[in-house]
Design a protein around this motif. Structure first.
Motif, PDB file in Angstrom:
ATOM      1  N   ARG A   7       0.938  -1.410  -0.025  1.00  0.00           N
ATOM      2  CA  ARG A   7       0.041  -0.027  -0.039  1.00  0.00           C
ATOM      3  C   ARG A   7       0.884   1.109   0.054  1.00  0.00           C
ATOM      4  N   PRO A   9       1.964   5.113   0.905  1.00  0.00           N
ATOM      5  CA  PRO A   9       1.385   5.948   2.035  1.00  0.00           C
ATOM      6  C   PRO A   9       0.478   7.266   1.649  1.00  0.00           C
ATOM      7  N   GLN A  10      -0.358   7.395   2.429  1.00  0.00           N
ATOM      8  CA  GLN A  10      -1.267   8.682   1.998  1.00  0.00           C
ATOM      9  C   GLN A  10      -0.896   9.957   2.373  1.00  0.00           C
ATOM     10  N   GLU A  11       0.117   9.774   3.140  1.00  0.00           N
ATOM     11  CA  GLU A  11       0.717  11.285   3.532  1.00  0.00           C
ATOM     12  C   GLU A  11       1.795  11.728   2.370  1.00  0.00           C
ATOM     13  N   PRO A  12       1.295  13.033   2.113  1.00  0.00           N
ATOM     14  CA  PRO A  12       2.453  13.753   1.307  1.00  0.00           C
ATOM     15  C   PRO A  12       3.569  13.904   1.833  1.00  0.00           C
ATOM     16  N   LYS A  49       2.514  13.725  -3.794  1.00  0.00           N
ATOM     17  CA  LYS A  49       1.885  12.207  -3.210  1.00  0.00           C
ATOM     18  C   LYS A  49       2.386  11.131  -4.366  1.00  0.00           C
ATOM     19  N   ASN A  51       2.464   7.872  -5.732  1.00  0.00           N
ATOM     20  CA  ASN A  51       1.309   7.129  -6.751  1.00  0.00           C
ATOM     21  C   ASN A  51       1.791   5.846  -7.433  1.00  0.00           C
ATOM     22  N   GLU A  63       1.283  18.228  -5.399  1.00  0.00           N
ATOM     23  CA  GLU A  63       0.015  18.852  -5.082  1.00  0.00           C
ATOM     24  C   GLU A  63       0.216  20.146  -4.860  1.00  0.00           C
TER      25      GLU A  63
END
Length: 441
Positions: A7, A9-12, A49, A51, A63
């Motif tokens: 997965r 990471p969602q944190e930028p 971010k 991807n 972003e």
């Protein structure tokens, strides 16, 4: 046991952009790993971010940008953030062509260990509404009962939701929305994956790829669409050889090369240079750098439908064109006849094979022109070196293969690179079109 997908990471993450990659993305490092960042320029600090992650590098999209580079501009296209038809619209025009020049220069220095005696001036033209050919993806979205027609999104998985395009020539761009409305009405809307478009001097032409048979109502819709929009419409059920005209009053597609008073006829799926204005400038540069005269005998390899061959014939004693695609050779012969040229001949030959005994190579040539595909011209270089020609002009659509071939021409076969330069055939993309001129020592 199958490995579970890691997965992201969602944190930028915060990144300092230090360079541009060959495809126009910003380059940064994060935890000693290279990160390629969309929408980022050297000198910028960005919040991005992730991807995609691989063992050797990561990919991300910027972003927020703290300090904008002076080379950054606001993209004019409202679909730029998602459409992958263009990748450098956030970069100023001057910086785009400088990036392409630096890509060519770096490839020649590092891969070929070669520098030209002279750098040719950058060749460019208009940056908007320049594409006369394109392949557009088509997708029906059931949840919205909407058809998308356009280029792929930047992630490559989906079709971009767009209803216009600032780089397609206007007659083609104006067809995107009507095409969406047309396909939505068809019974086989789920089985139309793409539409190819090409602009003839008379009118646009479209090839609709369909994976299922058309109903009578579908055919009626298509005929009415072609009439309403003054286009020529073709159908393709399987491979390229299944392209057929929908209308019985089909007319040949064509374009002009005004400076040489030449007219070319082509089929809608034939390869022609995408940017007509740049093609005219490129041909003019080839003619000027080759320094032809009435005694010149020219060999044109990878000649296609005669894009360079015909203007070369206007300025030479004799021109021989060689191409691997039999259909393109037939078109080239037709175009020579169409223009009343009797000092040109064409041969069909796979130029990755040995042609040392081929009749067309037994002739004496003063000049050679090559315009190969992305893979370059490696296999034919020894035969060019064995010919009597003392001038070679190499038109390239891929700087890495040009650099690889240049190294062989210079260090193995004794040619000297007299000049080289870039041509902005695809503005707002990272595509590098270039030209190199070689002379015997």
């Amino acid at each position: 046991m199958t490995r579970r997908r890691q997965r992201l990471p969602q944190e930028p993450i915060e990144l300092d952009i230090t360079d541009l990659s060959h495809d126009g993305r910003g380059i940064a490092r994060h935890h000693d790993k290279v990160v390629f960042v969309q929408n980022a320029l050297p000198g910028e600090k960005v919040t991005a971010k992730l991807n995609r992650r691989t063992r050797h590098f990561d990919e991300a999209t910027a972003e927020t940008i703290e300090n904008h580079s002076p080379d950054r501009v606001d993209p004019l296209c409202e679909f730029y953030d998602r459409c992958n038809g263009c990748t450098m619209m956030h970069v100023s025009d001057d910086k785009q062509i400088e990036f392409k020049f630096n890509t060519l220069k770096s490839n020649l220095e590092k891969m070929a260990e070669v520098q030209p005696n002279t750098w040719l001036p950058h060749l460019s033209d208009r940056h908007w509404y320049y594409r006369r050919r394109a392949r557009l993806s088509v997708k029906w979205v059931p949840g919205k009962d909407k058809v998308l027609v356009g280029f792929r999104e930047k992630n490559g998985r989906f079709v971009a939701d767009m209803d216009n395009c600032l780089v397609l020539e206007k007659p083609l761009a104006n067809l995107i929305k009507p095409l969406q409305e047309l396909v939505l009405k068809m019974s086989i809307k789920t089985h139309i994956p793409q539409v190819e478009c090409a602009l003839s001097e008379q009118q646009p032409a479209l090839i609709m790829r369909h994976m299922r048979a058309l109903s009578d109502d579908d055919v009626g819709l298509l005929k009415q669409f072609a009439k309403d929009h003054n286009i020529q419409l073709f159908l393709q059920s399987k491979g390229p050889d299944t392209v057929i005209p929908l209308q019985s009053d089909y007319q040949a597609l064509s374009f002009m090369l005004p400076q040489e008073n030449l007219r070319y006829e082509f089929l809608p799926n034939d390869f022609i240079q995408v940017n007509q204005a740049m093609n005219e400038k490129m041909i003019a540069r080839v003619l000027s750098t080759m320094e032809l005269n009435s005694d010149a005998k020219v060999l044109d390899l990878f000649c296609g439908l005669g894009n360079f061959t015909l203007p070369l014939a206007r300025h030479s004693h004799q021109v021989t064109g060689v191409e691997g695609d039999q259909q393109l050779v037939e078109r080239a012969r037709h175009n020579a006849t169409l223009n009343g040229l009797n000092n040109v001949e064409f041969f069909t030959a796979d130029l990755t094979k040995d042609h040392s005994q081929s009749s067309w190579l037994q002739q004496d040539y003063s000049h050679v022109l090559i315009d190969p595909p992305r893979s370059g011209a490696w296999d034919i270089l020894p035969l060019i070196a064995q010919s009597s020609a003392d001038t070679l002009v190499y038109v390239s659509c891929h700087p890495a293969s040009l650099a690889r071939d240049s190294k062989r021409l210079v260090h193995e076969f004794g040619f000297n690179m007299q000049a080289a330069g870039v041509m902005d055939m695809f503005p707002h993309t990272s595509h590098v079109e270039s030209m190199a001129v070689f002379k015997r020592h």
